[in-house]
Design a protein around this motif. Structure first.
Motif, short mmCIF file in Angstrom:
data_model
loop_
_atom_site.label_atom_id
_atom_site.label_comp_id
_atom_site.label_asym_id
_atom_site.label_seq_id
_atom_site.Cartn_x
_atom_site.Cartn_y
_atom_site.Cartn_z
N UNK A 204 66.69 93.38 77.86
CA UNK A 204 67.89 94.17 78.15
C UNK A 204 68.86 93.36 79.02
N UNK A 205 70.14 93.44 78.70
CA UNK A 205 71.16 92.77 79.51
C UNK A 205 71.28 93.44 80.86
N UNK A 206 71.23 94.78 80.90
CA UNK A 206 71.40 95.55 82.14
C UNK A 206 70.05 96.10 82.58
N UNK A 219 88.65 107.08 73.71
CA UNK A 219 87.50 107.63 74.41
C UNK A 219 86.16 107.15 73.87
N UNK A 220 86.16 106.13 73.00
CA UNK A 220 84.91 105.62 72.45
C UNK A 220 84.36 104.52 73.36
N UNK A 221 83.04 104.54 73.60
CA UNK A 221 82.42 103.52 74.45
C UNK A 221 82.48 102.17 73.72
N UNK A 222 83.02 101.16 74.41
CA UNK A 222 83.13 99.82 73.82
C UNK A 222 82.40 98.77 74.64
N UNK A 223 81.98 99.12 75.86
CA UNK A 223 81.28 98.16 76.72
C UNK A 223 80.75 98.92 77.94
N UNK A 224 80.10 98.16 78.85
CA UNK A 224 79.59 98.75 80.09
C UNK A 224 79.87 97.82 81.26
N UNK A 225 79.99 98.43 82.43
CA UNK A 225 79.98 97.71 83.68
C UNK A 225 78.76 98.17 84.45
N UNK A 226 77.99 97.24 84.96
CA UNK A 226 76.78 97.61 85.69
C UNK A 226 76.83 97.13 87.12
N UNK A 227 76.66 98.08 88.10
CA UNK A 227 76.65 97.69 89.52
C UNK A 227 75.23 97.60 90.02
N UNK A 228 74.91 96.49 90.67
CA UNK A 228 73.56 96.32 91.18
C UNK A 228 73.27 97.33 92.30
N UNK A 229 72.03 97.75 92.40
CA UNK A 229 71.59 98.65 93.47
C UNK A 229 70.72 97.89 94.46
N UNK A 231 70.25 93.48 96.09
CA UNK A 231 71.04 92.32 96.51
C UNK A 231 71.28 91.34 95.37
N UNK A 232 70.93 91.74 94.15
CA UNK A 232 71.08 90.85 93.00
C UNK A 232 72.55 90.51 92.77
N UNK A 233 72.77 89.29 92.35
CA UNK A 233 74.12 88.83 92.01
C UNK A 233 74.22 88.62 90.50
N UNK A 234 75.36 88.87 89.90
CA UNK A 234 76.58 89.36 90.54
C UNK A 234 76.49 90.85 90.88
N UNK A 235 77.32 91.27 91.82
CA UNK A 235 77.30 92.68 92.20
C UNK A 235 77.68 93.55 91.00
N UNK A 236 78.71 93.12 90.25
CA UNK A 236 79.13 93.83 89.04
C UNK A 236 78.93 92.92 87.84
N UNK A 237 78.30 93.45 86.80
CA UNK A 237 78.05 92.71 85.57
C UNK A 237 78.68 93.47 84.41
#
Length: 645
Positions: A204-206, A219-229, A231-237
């Motif tokens: 899995x990427x995320x 309104x169609x999902x085309x991608x995702x932004x994932x925020x780490x919970x 200390x993993x980097x990057x903070x946003x992927x």
């Protein structure tokens, strides 16, 4: 997706099958009134319905804002989408086979459409999976982060479809492949899984991230932004670039903000996902985020589709990184801003906070007040130039002046430029009003050094120079009204068409304004293709055919759409066509003569009679001839065009 030219048969079939009442009813509550339908216009705010839909004509028109067209045009305008995109969507809805203009492109188009549909389905299923995982025990820390750190309510979490990606390496992969039986290749193209470098298989990427769906305008999902919970980097992927997703062409929350931007006639751009979410959570629903990248020209043009006044407010962080982001964004869209094609403002929140942080301790009204008082981008840039500079020191004074001159040189509008010259002169005068005229003169000299001019020793030329014709203040307005009126008569009074063509040919006149000239060219092309130039009155469907042609030319159509519709009052007024046509033609002729007169007069004044006597005499005769024509045509006008408008 690059859509090839669609075959005219496909377009015509879509027009036939897509009933306008059926299409419009999805967005507007329509009520039957006589043979037509009426409702509240979706393109502007109104309390009494002025929006009409004719099933017989398959057309809509608003008497309030003059929006009008057919079913395809309606969906294009409402969703700010391209002609080809709308035709494809309507073709799918009404089961119309899609053909391309070039047959060899047809198979590739069908393949792309099939791929995109599969990607949309996989991403929608993934979003549902993440939302479900958020509510399980494994998503508890993500829920706590949203509710405690971000202070978001359950309703906002659901509104934006926030979710959680489990920490295991193959959770989503197994769900989509083993439970849902999606092809692995589609999951990889959707950006949800990656192949392992060693040992085979996928992961899995995320993982162990708070998931934020990124949607398109529909309104169609085309991608995702994932925020780490952690200390993993990057903070946003973010998801990788795919067939559906391009970071530089997408704005987060635009699907949620489009109607708010249109209603408020203003767009707010913030840096982060949670800045946009926080603003929407308190009811500021005209905010979008730039996905963590510098705002580019394509994203700006996407936003500006939804605001008539083109008002854009950048609310980036007030720290150094945020200031640099603002400077980069301004640099990207500076040309639009200098020309006045975008009303750009910059908002830096107090204490260096971002929008999310600010709203934790302030109200929605506080933020709106800051938006109201946000400085124009030029004022903001001037403040950035003088910030931390001591203008009493020669070096700082020189550097600030040079940067200000560089800024002012690019301002195209003379009134705006003069205002900022005075404003900057006051700053550089350090409170000494006696120095302001000197500073103004110095700035003007550096902005536009006076060109070397030829000395005109002949006294007779001075006399003629004093009578030089200045452009009429209302020249553009008069020409706009005259040409529009003539075109409206041509469209709605078939019996006058031949007379109008004869008058234009006899006087050798052309439509001067580009949008009117473009419409006239389309009219002539239709008449020529039909072989009916000798019987112009037999074109009852001319307006409908023109509107169909203009669907692919959105910017031109916006300037001329009002010409295709007349109310009862206008219909009565243009019945006075012989007088109206005469006045409109005379006005067009007058404006053209004015331009030629000024052109030859200026050439004459700039010519040295001693070194170029023949050219000098030629220019004199030319402008004098135009002056005589001006006097003659002015006497011929029985009444001013303004009396007819």
């Amino acid at each position: 997706m690059q859509i090839p030219r669609l075959h005219p048969d496909t377009i015509e079939e879509v027009k036939l099958r897509a009933d306008i009442v059926d299409v419009v009813s999805e967005y507007v509550v329509l009520r039957k009134r006589g043979k037509d339908f009426v409702g509240l216009c979706p393109f502007h705010d109104e309390k009494s319905p002025s929006f009409t839909v004719s099933q017989a004509k398959q057309m809509y028109y608003c008497f309030g804002c003059q929006a009008g067209g057919n079913a395809i045009k309606f969906v294009m305008e409402l969703g700010k989408r391209s002609f080809a995109e709308v035709v494809l969507d309507l073709a799918r809805r009404y089961q119309v086979p899609v053909q391309t203009l070039l047959p060899q492109q047809r198979q590739e188009l069908q393949r792309q459409l099939s791929l995109r549909e599969q990607l949309y389905e996989v991403l929608a299923t993934s979003a549902q999976f993440y939302q479900h995982a958020l509510l399980q025990s494994q998503g508890q820390k993500a829920i706590e982060y949203l509710q405690s750190n971000r202070q978001l309510q359950k309703e906002t979490i659901q509104q934006f479809g926030l979710g959680y990606a489990p920490a295991a390496w193959e959770t989503l992969y197994r769900y989509l492949v083993e439970d849902k039986h999606y092809p692995i290749q589609i999951l990889e193209k959707a950006g949800m899984i990656k192949p392992r470098k060693e040992g085979g298989g996928y992961y899995d990427v995320f993982r162990d991230r708070l998931m934020i769906p990124i949607r398109d305008v529909q309104g169609r999902v085309i991608a995702f932004g994932g925020r780490t919970l952690t200390d993993e980097q990057p903070k946003y992927l973010n998801s990788p670039e795919t067939e559906l997703f391009s970071k530089g062409k997408t704005l987060f929350a635009l699907d949620q903000a489009a109607s708010g931007i249109s209603q408020l006639d203003q767009a707010v751009v913030v840096e982060g996902y949670f800045d946009a979410i926080a603003l929407h959570a308190v009811g500021i629903n005209n905010a979008v985020a730039s996905l963590g990248t510098a705002l580019n020209l394509e994203q700006v043009r996407l936003i500006l589709r939804y605001t008539e006044s083109k008002q854009l407010i950048l609310n980036f962080d007030a720290d150094k990184a945020g200031t640099n982001a603002s400077v980069r964004a301004i640099g990207e869209i500076a040309e639009l801003a200098y020309k006045g094609e975008v009303q750009l403002k910059i908002l830096n929140l107090p204490d260096g906070k971002d929008a999310d942080e600010y709203l934790h301790s302030h109200t929605r009204e506080d933020y709106r007040e800051l938006l109201k008082n946000a400085p124009l981008w030029l004022d903001w840039q001037i403040q950035q130039i003088i910030q931390d500079r001591d203008l009493k020191q020669a070096t700082d004074f020189q550097q600030v002046t040079q940067q200000i001159v560089k800024l002012l040189k690019n301002i195209a509008n003379s009134d705006t430029r003069n205002y900022y010259v005075s404003y900057c002169a006051e700053i550089l005068s350090l409170g000494d009003t006696r120095l302001i005229p000197l500073r103004v003169e110095n700035l003007l000299t550096q902005i536009a050094p006076p060109p070397a001019t030829y000395s005109k020793p002949v006294s007779a030329r001075k006399a003629w120079g004093s009578s030089k014709v200045s452009p009429l203040p209302t020249e553009r307005s008069l020409l706009e009204h005259a040409e529009a009126l003539l075109l409206k008569i041509y469209l709605h009074c078939p019996q006058q068409r031949q007379g109008i063509i004869d008058e234009l040919e006899e006087r050798d006149l052309q439509f001067s304004l580009s949008h009117h000239r473009f419409l006239w060219q389309q009219i002539l092309e239709i008449l020529s293709s039909d072989g009916e130039t000798k019987n112009l009155a037999s074109q009852p469907n001319l307006i409908s055919r023109l509107q169909d042609q203009f669907l692919e030319f959105g910017s031109e159509m916006g300037l001329i759409s009002h010409l295709f519709h007349v109310d009862e009052k206008t219909q009565k007024e243009i019945l006075r066509t012989p007088q109206v046509v005469q006045a409109a033609i005379a006005c067009m002729d007058l404006v053209m003569l004015e331009k030629r007169y000024r052109h030859f007069l200026e050439l004459w004044q700039q010519t040295d009679p001693e070194t170029e006597p023949e050219r000098y005499q030629s220019y004199y005769q030319a402008f004098y001839a135009e002056k005589i024509k001006l006097q003659q045509i002015d006497r011929q006008r029985l009444f001013p065009i303004t009396e007819l408008l």
